[in-house]
Scaffold this motif. Structure first.
Motif, PDB file in Angstrom:
ATOM      1  N   GLU A 320      10.514   6.474  20.187  1.00  0.00           N
ATOM      2  CA  GLU A 320      10.422   5.921  21.574  1.00  0.00           C
ATOM      3  C   GLU A 320       9.586   4.602  21.658  1.00  0.00           C
ATOM      4  OE1 GLU A 320      10.429   7.787  25.918  1.00  0.00           O
ATOM      5  OE2 GLU A 320       9.241   8.675  24.591  1.00  0.00           O
ATOM      6  N   ILE A 321      10.293   3.706  22.227  1.00  0.00           N
ATOM      7  CA  ILE A 321       9.570   2.421  22.423  1.00  0.00           C
ATOM      8  C   ILE A 321       9.469   1.999  23.919  1.00  0.00           C
ATOM      9  CG2 ILE A 321       9.565  -0.033  21.832  1.00  0.00           C
ATOM     10  CD1 ILE A 321       9.734   1.746  19.448  1.00  0.00           C
ATOM     11  N   ILE A 335       8.262  -1.031  32.278  1.00  0.00           N
ATOM     12  CA  ILE A 335       9.656  -1.443  32.577  1.00  0.00           C
ATOM     13  C   ILE A 335      10.851  -0.263  32.300  1.00  0.00           C
ATOM     14  CG2 ILE A 335      11.671  -2.830  32.504  1.00  0.00           C
ATOM     15  CD1 ILE A 335       9.492  -4.253  33.875  1.00  0.00           C
ATOM     16  N   SER A 336      10.407   0.339  31.209  1.00  0.00           N
ATOM     17  CA  SER A 336      11.380   1.220  30.805  1.00  0.00           C
ATOM     18  C   SER A 336      11.043   1.795  29.244  1.00  0.00           C
ATOM     19  CB  SER A 336      12.875   0.681  30.685  1.00  0.00           C
ATOM     20  OG  SER A 336      13.050  -0.197  29.494  1.00  0.00           O
ATOM     21  N   HIS A 337      11.585   2.952  28.826  1.00  0.00           N
ATOM     22  CA  HIS A 337      11.299   3.615  27.515  1.00  0.00           C
ATOM     23  C   HIS A 337      12.806   3.550  26.939  1.00  0.00           C
ATOM     24  CE1 HIS A 337       7.622   5.235  29.392  1.00  0.00           C
ATOM     25  NE2 HIS A 337       7.416   5.170  28.076  1.00  0.00           N
ATOM     26  N   CYS A 338      13.097   3.123  25.720  1.00  0.00           N
ATOM     27  CA  CYS A 338      14.022   3.093  24.896  1.00  0.00           C
ATOM     28  C   CYS A 338      13.944   4.085  23.999  1.00  0.00           C
ATOM     29  CB  CYS A 338      14.170   1.796  24.391  1.00  0.00           C
ATOM     30  SG  CYS A 338      14.074   0.280  25.470  1.00  0.00           S
ATOM     31  N   VAL A 362       5.824   4.190  21.597  1.00  0.00           N
ATOM     32  CA  VAL A 362       5.179   5.172  22.485  1.00  0.00           C
ATOM     33  C   VAL A 362       4.398   6.389  21.424  1.00  0.00           C
ATOM     34  CG1 VAL A 362       5.317   6.983  24.186  1.00  0.00           C
ATOM     35  CG2 VAL A 362       6.622   4.814  24.339  1.00  0.00           C
ATOM     36  N   ARG A 363       5.405   6.703  20.251  1.00  0.00           N
ATOM     37  CA  ARG A 363       4.996   7.534  19.506  1.00  0.00           C
ATOM     38  C   ARG A 363       5.549   6.988  18.101  1.00  0.00           C
ATOM     39  NH1 ARG A 363       8.867  10.551  22.422  1.00  0.00           N
ATOM     40  NH2 ARG A 363      10.683  11.168  20.988  1.00  0.00           N
ATOM     41  N   GLU A 364       5.107   7.908  17.047  1.00  0.00           N
ATOM     42  CA  GLU A 364       5.601   7.478  15.560  1.00  0.00           C
ATOM     43  C   GLU A 364       7.081   7.124  15.544  1.00  0.00           C
ATOM     44  OE1 GLU A 364       4.353   6.752  11.562  1.00  0.00           O
ATOM     45  OE2 GLU A 364       3.151   7.491  13.370  1.00  0.00           O
ATOM     46  N   SER A 365       7.509   6.038  15.336  1.00  0.00           N
ATOM     47  CA  SER A 365       9.104   5.612  15.685  1.00  0.00           C
ATOM     48  C   SER A 365       9.408   4.883  14.218  1.00  0.00           C
ATOM     49  CB  SER A 365       9.120   4.500  16.656  1.00  0.00           C
ATOM     50  OG  SER A 365       8.578   5.101  18.001  1.00  0.00           O
ATOM     51  N   GLN A 366      10.700   4.895  14.084  1.00  0.00           N
ATOM     52  CA  GLN A 366      11.477   4.180  13.074  1.00  0.00           C
ATOM     53  C   GLN A 366      12.621   3.309  13.627  1.00  0.00           C
ATOM     54  OE1 GLN A 366      12.733   7.268  10.226  1.00  0.00           O
ATOM     55  NE2 GLN A 366      12.994   5.663   8.545  1.00  0.00           N
TER      56      GLN A 366
END
Length: 899
Positions: A320-321, A335-338, A362-366
């Protein structure tokens, strides 16, 4: 009528090609491609005022204006009329959003003049986007620009919603993340040795004990936050804690290695299962993978920062970004979470501009990273272009929908007095803000200017214990809310009174009594206040939308007399005189805090004492532009043609309360220019218009209509406005001025535009003067609008059908009529606000001859009918067919035609 554009003449085709080149959709498209595209278009002709499409109709076409102009309008329930949004002219296109999102139109479109359109059916338009990538790229750029503009405008308001409780990254050292989870606490602000924290449970003494053990020298200040706010702030603040721990634990700041996507077969499966990419065929998904590299981001790691040059398209595979906007005063705002399956940075790449938001994991992402060069290669794929266009169009419509909901937020006026003690009243008035409601420790503030720099410190000072959300309200809504808040006492005892029973209150503060009365009238949108002495006391009645409604509240006779005397003092009248009628005026300084600029007072003696009527005036805030007097665009065009006449008398006829003065002021405002000398004579001057010389009548000192009009012709006027033609002398001077080359605007009390002619003859204006000096006659009525909140429909009755058959073609008679069921919004009347209906005609050569011959009225009416004249009753019935008012309202207000 529609016809293929390709079958038109060579000259017409060349004109069409030239217009297409002007449209943003077809800009820079090669000429041979434009010629090919032209074959897909159909042409459509629309007469002035003809609808291109109506609100809530299914969207079927994209339109390009070949000739003329189109007005986009929306019916506004608060005004009860159409309100202009934008006008498109030749070369401009519209309706793309509705087509891309496959939704109904949210607005209506009308031809402003005789207009010719080129239209593309939905299926053809989508085929063109797939067949010609250049058209799709032009569409993408326009949608990207609109998205960025909407984000910027929305950011001005949203920054206050969350900026008030913006977590500070430096405070993570004072409150460990373990405290956040265990005690449900959020560190917010630190100043002068005092730490402000948001706490879910202020009675949890374990938190205070644990905090003092770690920070014995820091004092705490606590504000309550609800569960929703805590979870939201926790998500934002968790990234700050993670980022802080990363800095402490890792000295090297090198990015993780890039991993070729071919080493991982999962991305294809993830893309196919995502909402945004699941619509792509497998070969396109494979090309996206071929042109991308895979990258992993640690929790709290930046993808890009605001202001950096855009170099990649990001496709989120896992994690999540968070997107954040930079605040002018420092820091940032959520603004928002993607989530997985979303894409980032496409707008910056399309516009070739820097990022305007910061993206952080926000957390470990790929994610898949597509370089700028490879992204432009993908834009050569029509299906990829169409998918991004649909995504941007949906985002635009969602933003517009949310903004519209915010502006139409339901306000509970009865709850406002309970919030009256939160913020000092003088600050509410000065900064034009109002507390609207408190829900779960969230205080909603309505503000006319949410971008004002002073709001933040004021809210911080007085309501720092609450979470604040700001919404935009209009000036009129602010005044209405302020009136509702200050009208009633906020004590608990005040709310125990039974609202169904009359209230007999003893003599008290008469000044506050009058202020409360006026505030109530302003909140109820009343035009007049009636204060009537009865045997049992003084009663109050308000004229709302033309109808008198009695208030439940009454006061004693003694208090009533004190109120009357106070009104006399405010109007500078003789308080010792109670046997004769008196008239006066009260200026706005006497009753602050409302939109009312003045009140006209009329007093007459009755059996039980004096009766007072207050006519309320809202000053220049109530001035409507000529374009918004009526939703009938044909009538607006005729009114503009009438006031643009160089000379002659323009007469507005109608009874008291029909809106004559409002129309007269709207005409004056449209004529008010620096190169025009406008002089008005009024009794009294109801609204001051800058740039116009307004002279009030004062009969007591000899300043009568007759005396003033003799002298104003020496003031070199271009336009003269006479408040009312009330006697033979004022009528004679008005027509003499018109004959000598002046434009004269005036009113006369008459039933309609046709009965105004006999009325002028009664005032001594001969036929030959009418034929030479008269320019046009306008008559009008104000009809109550059906309340939009409780609007419904019912079957038409046989009696109603017969009434309509007399004046409406049978095929136009509907099977159902619109009605209002009654609700809180309209005070259970079924009506809210009023709308003007007009009948008007100009003096034509044939009418001129009829007046010279001193023809009888039937002959004059016959000539008017030949010119397309429509009477008040017919115009009102059209509003009934359009669902704006009821048949009962038209029959009650509109006179029967005299033929």
């Amino acid at each position: 009528m529609s016809s293929p554009a390709a079958k038109s003449t060579p000259a017409a085709q060349e004109k069409a090609l030239e217009v297409l080149r002007l449209s943003f959709l077809f800009r820079d498209v090669p000429g041979d491609v434009l010629s090919q595209l032209l074959s897909y278009f159909e042409t459509r002709s629309c007469q002035a005022e003809e609808p291109v499409f109506l609100e809530q109709e299914a969207s079927e076409y994209v339109y390009v204006i070949l000739r003329g102009s189109v007005e986009i309008v929306k019916y506004t329930s608060q005004l009860g009329r159409m309100q202009r949004i934008i006008i498109f002219s030749s070369g401009e296109s519209f309706s793309e959003l509705s087509l891309l999102t496959n939704s109904n139109h949210s607005t209506s479109a009308f031809a402003v003049e005789d207009t010719e359109l080129m239209q593309l059916h939905r299926d053809v338009f989508l085929q063109i986007l797939k067949k010609f990538p250049k058209v799709g790229l032009n569409l993408l750029r326009n949608l990207a620009l609109l998205n960025r503009q909407v984000l910027h405008e929305k950011d001005q308001i949203d920054s206050y919603k969350e900026g008030f409780l913006q977590p500070n990254p430096h405070l993570t050292r004072l409150v460990p993340f373990a405290f956040v989870e265990q005690y449900q606490v959020i560190p917010l602000r630190y100043q002068n040795g005092l730490l402000l924290v948001g706490l879910r449970d202020p009675h949890n003494m374990a938190f205070f004990k644990a905090f003092r053990a770690q920070n014995p020298d820091i004092n705490l200040k606590v504000c309550l936050i609800g569960e929703r706010d805590f979870q939201h702030l926790k998500k934002s603040v968790s990234t700050l804690y993670t980022g802080h721990s990363v800095v402490l634990q890792f000295e090297r700041k090198t990015a993780p290695d890039l991993v070729p996507h071919t080493e991982d077969t999962a991305p294809l499966v993830r893309l196919q299962s995502s909402k945004n990419f699941g619509i792509f065929p497998e070969d396109i998904l494979q090309k996206i993978l071929d042109l991308s590299v895979q990258k992993r981001f640690r929790s709290g790691e930046l993808l890009y920062e605001a202001g950096q040059t855009s170099e990649h398209l990001y496709v989120i595979l896992q994690g999540e970004i968070e997107l954040r906007a930079q605040l002018p005063q420092g820091g940032s705002r959520h603004i928002s979470h993607c989530p997985a399956g979303d894409m980032l940075a496409e707008i910056s790449l399309i516009l070739e501009s820097p990022h305007n938001l910061t993206a952080r994991a926000v957390r470990e992402s790929q994610a898949l990273l597509v370089s700028k060069e490879h992204f432009y290669q993908l834009l050569e794929i029509p299906r990829f272009i169409l998918a991004i266009a649909e995504r941007l169009a949906k985002r635009l419509q969602r933003s517009n929908y949310l903004a519209r909901n915010q502006q139409e937020q339901k306000i509970h006026f009865d709850r406002l007095p309970a919030l009256a003690d939160l913020i000092p009243h003088h600050l509410l008035r000065r900064y034009k803000m109002i507390p609207l409601e408190i829900n779960d420790q969230v205080l909603t503030i309505g503000s006319v200017d949410p971008d004002g720099e002073c709001l933040f410190p004021i809210l911080q000072r007085y309501v720092s214990q609450l979470r604040v959300e700001l919404v935009t309200i209009t000036e009129a809504v602010f005044q209405e809310c302020l009136s509702a808040m200050l009208r009633f006492p906020s004590s608990p005892q005040a709310h125990k009174t039974n609202p169904e029973s009359p209230i007999h209150r003893p003599s008290g503060d008469v000044v506050r009594e009058i202020e409360g009365l006026v505030h109530t009238a302003a909140r109820l949108r009343a035009s007049d206040i009636h204060l009537e002495m009865q045997k049992e006391g003084m009663i109050f009645r308000f004229r709302i939308d033309g109808q008198l409604q009695e208030a439940l509240e009454k006061v004693s006779l003694d208090t009533g007399r004190q109120i009357i005397n106070r009104l006399k003092i405010l109007a500078k009248l003789d308080i010792t005189e109670s046997r004769m009628p008196q008239d006066g005026q009260i200026l706005m300084d006497a009753v602050p805090g409302t939109s009312i600029s003045a009140m006209r007072l009329s007093l007459v003696p009755t059996v039980f004492g004096e009766k007072a009527v207050l006519r309320l005036h809202k000053g220049d805030n109530s001035l409507l532009p000529l374009d918004l007097l009526t939703p009938n665009r044909q009538v607006v065009l005729k009114l503009r043609e009438i006031v643009e006449a160089a000379e002659g008398v323009v007469l507005i006829a109608g009874p008291t309360g029909s809106g004559k003065t409002s129309t007269l002021y709207a005409m004056l405002a449209s004529l008010n220019r620096s190169d025009t000398n406008i002089v008005s004579v009024e009794d009294p001057v109801e609204t001051v218009i800058p740039g116009i010389t307004q002279i009030p009548v004062h009969e007591e000192i000899g300043r009568s209509y007759d005396a003033i009009l003799k002298h104003i012709l020496r003031q070199d006027p271009d336009i003269i406005m006479i408040g009312e033609v009330r006697d033979s002398r004022s009528a004679q001077i008005a027509f003499e001025a018109a004959v000598t080359g002046h434009l004269v605007l005036t009113t006369v009390h008459a039933t309609d535009s046709l009965s105004a002619l006999p009325r002028l003859l009664e005032l001594g204006v001969p036929f030959h003067t009418l034929s030479s000096g008269l320019s046009a006659i306008v008559s009008q009525r104000l009809l109550r609008c059906i309340c939009s909140e409780c609007k419904s429909s019912r079957a038409i009755t046989a009696r109603e059908s017969k009434i309509l058959e007399r004046m409406v073609p049978r095929h136009q008679i509907p099977s159902k009529l619109a009605v209002g069921n009654g609700c809180d919004h309209c005070r259970y009347s079924g009506y809210y606000d009023r709308i003007a209906v007009f009948e008007l005609w100009q003096k034509s050569p044939r009418i001129h001859q009829q007046l010279l011959k001193e023809s009888r009225m039937p002959e004059i009416i016959e000539e008017l009918r030949n010119d397309g004249f429509q009477c008040l009753m017919e115009a009102g019935l059209q509003l009934v067919l359009n669902g704006l008012t009821t048949l009962e309202e038209v029959l009650r207000n509109c006179p029967k035609p005299p033929y």
